[in-house]
Design an enzyme around this catalytic site. Sequence first.
Site, PDB file in Angstrom:
ATOM      1  N   TYR A   1       0.831  -1.212   0.000  1.00 38.51           N
ATOM      2  CA  TYR A   1       0.000   0.000   0.000  1.00 38.51           C
ATOM      3  C   TYR A   1       0.869   1.268   0.000  1.00 38.51           C
ATOM      4  O   TYR A   1       0.358   2.367   0.127  1.00 38.51           O
ATOM      5  CB  TYR A   1      -0.952   0.002   1.196  1.00 38.51           C
ATOM      6  CG  TYR A   1      -1.936  -1.149   1.139  1.00 38.51           C
ATOM      7  CD1 TYR A   1      -3.007  -1.120   0.245  1.00 38.51           C
ATOM      8  CD2 TYR A   1      -1.789  -2.276   1.946  1.00 38.51           C
ATOM      9  CE1 TYR A   1      -3.901  -2.176   0.164  1.00 38.51           C
ATOM     10  CE2 TYR A   1      -2.680  -3.341   1.868  1.00 38.51           C
ATOM     11  CZ  TYR A   1      -3.736  -3.278   0.985  1.00 38.51           C
ATOM     12  OH  TYR A   1      -4.629  -4.324   0.894  1.00 38.51           O
TER      13      TYR A   1
ATOM     14  N   TYR B   1     -11.470  -1.110   0.378  1.00 42.01           N
ATOM     15  CA  TYR B   1     -11.350  -0.790   1.814  1.00 42.01           C
ATOM     16  C   TYR B   1     -10.018  -0.116   2.116  1.00 42.01           C
ATOM     17  O   TYR B   1      -9.837   0.460   3.186  1.00 42.01           O
ATOM     18  CB  TYR B   1     -11.560  -2.053   2.658  1.00 42.01           C
ATOM     19  CG  TYR B   1     -10.292  -2.722   3.160  1.00 42.01           C
ATOM     20  CD1 TYR B   1      -9.548  -3.552   2.325  1.00 42.01           C
ATOM     21  CD2 TYR B   1      -9.842  -2.524   4.465  1.00 42.01           C
ATOM     22  CE1 TYR B   1      -8.388  -4.159   2.787  1.00 42.01           C
ATOM     23  CE2 TYR B   1      -8.673  -3.119   4.927  1.00 42.01           C
ATOM     24  CZ  TYR B   1      -7.951  -3.929   4.084  1.00 42.01           C
ATOM     25  OH  TYR B   1      -6.792  -4.516   4.540  1.00 42.01           O
ATOM     26  N   ARG B   2      -9.088  -0.137   1.169  1.00 43.39           N
ATOM     27  CA  ARG B   2      -7.735   0.343   1.388  1.00 43.39           C
ATOM     28  C   ARG B   2      -7.082   0.421   0.014  1.00 43.39           C
ATOM     29  O   ARG B   2      -7.418  -0.373  -0.857  1.00 43.39           O
ATOM     30  CB  ARG B   2      -7.031  -0.708   2.248  1.00 43.39           C
ATOM     31  CG  ARG B   2      -5.719  -0.351   2.857  1.00 43.39           C
ATOM     32  CD  ARG B   2      -5.375  -1.487   3.817  1.00 43.39           C
ATOM     33  NE  ARG B   2      -4.079  -1.329   4.441  1.00 43.39           N
ATOM     34  CZ  ARG B   2      -3.542  -2.192   5.291  1.00 43.39           C
ATOM     35  NH1 ARG B   2      -4.202  -3.289   5.612  1.00 43.39           N
ATOM     36  NH2 ARG B   2      -2.372  -1.989   5.838  1.00 43.39           N
TER      37      ARG B   2
END
Length: 525
Positions: free
Chosen positions: A91, A468-469
């Site tokens: 991420y 969600y991310r």
Amino acid sequence: MPPTLPPNLSAAQFDRALADWRAIVGDAQVLTSDASLAAYLDPFAPGEPGAFAAGAALLPASVDEIRALLRVANQYRIPLWTVSTGRNFAYGGAAPRLAGSVVLDLQRLNRILAVDETLAYALVEPGVSYFDLYAHLREHGYKLWVDPPAAGWGSVVGNTLERGFGYTDYGDHAAAQCGMEVVLANGDVLRTGMGGIEIGSAWQLYRPGYGPSFDAMFMQSNYGIVTKLGVWLMPAPPAYLLGEIQFQHEDDLATIVDRLRPLRLDGTISSHAVIEGGLRRAAGLSARRQWYDGAGAMPESAVAAMLEKLGVGRWNLHFALYGTPELIDARYALIERAFSTVPQARLSAARYTDDAEPRGGGDRNMAGIPTMSAFRMLDWRGGAGAHVDFAPICPASGRDAQRQYTMVKTRAAEYGFDYYGGFTAGARHLHHIFAAIFDRDDAQQVEQAGALLRSLMSDARAAGYGEYRAHLAYMDFAAAQYSFNDGALLRLAETIKDALDPNGVLAPGKQGIWPAAWRDRRGYT
Ligand code: ADP
């Protein structure tokens, strides 16, 4: 590489700010050299890592130092990007969204401030990893378990703030959080919930406190710097069972989801349960080239041969049952009843009591033991393995799961990627996690991984799904999917941002939230 300056700042101004910061934390805790800043580049960048290069990194050791560093950041209007241990791999790692931001690295705040065995909680600082907390509990003989995420070296605070998840009954990390200490952009320090009572004793016991509750506001946001966090821990169970059910057919997915949901809803299975795709399971046991060495996604025939040879299902459902042996047996019987009628499903279960421990990495996670088993996936494709994840939320319905799976698998194959993924089941939703694995030394693969992610996000948007991310590169894109009433949600987030952080010094662009000062930097890369 030329140094990356904070945006809108001259080299001379930056030098003055760095001198002020050195006076606060000491020379050794202000990093500016290329070599030391390399650790803050995204190791798995699905593009040019320099696009998210930090201008410097600061390593304070106390809340007072953080407040003093913030004063300087406000004075020069330099954006800071807070990380706890900076291991948010896939991420963005420790890299900031806005190039030139200065990373505020909290790894030196690494105390475990409290553990209460009776009330089953801990209070930790940001630098405490899951390995650290686990070792501390073991060392002192506490009969408490942590719930590890896939890679145990990450921090409890960082993972919880990002709403990471694990494997046990406490797998929803955000839900197991209770109480925070937060430094706001103006340097004010607050404690949430019952932490507002100065001599109180329920900070880690009752999250709401009195009046509005703010803990969730500091998750996946850029509203504050979290310096302490309470986390509920699972009392070590007297026994547990680790179950696996292998399913042989690709289109069993819908049935699995529809039979699992009632068991999650009524608590028969109270742990997070993972429906792991065959290829992901196989990647834990072997490398891709053993089965297929060509370009593009692995053909169906090679996947089938691999699963057969390894004795792995097309889908593999993993779950855990914790408690007394009687309860475990009763619950397992219900699970057997639900799944044994799926044609060719193979059930297996291993039972543990007392100090017996499972050996495999994934199983150890379900037993509350942090591991680094997640990193095995990096070897799947060979070369310098990296991955970027597409993580849409999926309703816990067979129809939706099948639809998302087909969508992702088809698109991945178009770009030459295998479907390496699975679904982690909450009661009413599934976290669908797909990883595009690539060799970061292969420019074409890197580019294709980025292109695939952008396509998947467009597909999700068209189908009404949201993530969600998201990786730094896609944070704006992911936020834009939440577009009801012309983006009312993001408008609220930015109204709050401007009220709390008028100079825009905390993590501009995180989760697509841009302060007024940097709003022109929004961009769907
Ligand atoms: P981990 O090392 O546990 O994977 P990181 O330290 O990389 O987690 O944190 C993940 C993300 O969470 C960071 O990029 C940052 O946006 C946010 N974050 C982490 N720690 C803090 C903190 N103490 N305060 C505010 N935000 C944080």
